[in-house]
Design a protein around this motif. Structure first.
Motif, short mmCIF file in Angstrom:
data_model
loop_
_atom_site.label_atom_id
_atom_site.label_comp_id
_atom_site.label_asym_id
_atom_site.label_seq_id
_atom_site.Cartn_x
_atom_site.Cartn_y
_atom_site.Cartn_z
N GLN A 134 33.11 41.54 36.12
CA GLN A 134 33.47 41.05 37.30
C GLN A 134 33.88 39.61 37.22
OE1 GLN A 134 29.67 41.77 39.37
NE2 GLN A 134 30.46 43.66 40.10
N ALA A 135 33.37 38.78 36.25
CA ALA A 135 33.66 37.47 36.01
C ALA A 135 35.38 37.26 35.79
CB ALA A 135 32.94 37.00 35.10
N GLY A 138 37.59 38.04 38.65
CA GLY A 138 37.62 36.55 39.48
C GLY A 138 38.14 35.49 38.77
N ALA A 141 42.06 36.51 39.10
CA ALA A 141 42.52 36.11 40.30
C ALA A 141 42.98 34.57 40.53
CB ALA A 141 41.39 36.63 41.30
N ARG A 142 41.83 33.89 40.14
CA ARG A 142 42.25 32.35 40.23
C ARG A 142 43.12 31.94 39.27
NH1 ARG A 142 36.42 31.86 39.41
NH2 ARG A 142 36.88 30.40 37.76
#
Length: 147
Positions: A134-135, A138, A141-142
């Motif tokens: 999950q990290a 994220g 995406a950033r």
């Protein structure tokens, strides 16, 4: 002129740079290998991937998503259309605009290639805990938003 950045500040960046390059090279090699089997070029397959994920798009939208000019995209779409992978369609409400979408053969090829991406993602996730996965999502995406 010598670099004024102290070695202590440069070292973490250099290590990350090397890791990014190594990951890119491995991912790129994998991608080229699976695309080569399809008989398409990497940009052609990326076109099918975007259309498969997003559906029919205007040429300007597709060019923007791919980071290419509409002129370059026209040549690419011409080749994909000749191969029977995409079709140009008039826009429903804007007579000046053309939409591009996958044909049945293009959708089949997209599905095959997408399944390979899904398998690779599963292999990558096997090396991570669910929280790390999950990290990673994220962070990617950033990072993508920065480029």
């Amino acid at each position: 002129m010598a670099d004024a950045t102290p070695q202590a500040q440069r070292a973490p960046t250099e290590g990350l740079t090397r890791l990014l390059i190594e990951f890119y090279e491995k991912f790129s090699s994998w991608e080229h290998g699976v695309v080569k089997e399809s008989g398409l070029t990497l940009p052609q397959m990326h076109t099918l991937e975007i259309l498969g994920a997003d559906g029919d798009l205007r040429m300007t939208e597709l060019a923007s998503r791919m980071g290419v000019t509409t002129g370059s995209l026209t040549v690419l779409v011409d080749r994909l259309e000749r191969g029977g992978y995409v079709a140009r369609k008039p826009h429903e409400t804007d007579r000046r605009s053309i939409r591009v979408g996958l044909t049945e053969e293009g959708a089949r090829l997209f599905a095959e290639h997408h399944a390979l991406h899904e398998r690779l993602t599963q292999e990558i996730l096997c090396a991570l805990t669910p929280e790390e996965g999950q990290a990673l999502a994220g962070m990617l995406a950033r990072l993508s938003a920065c480029l």
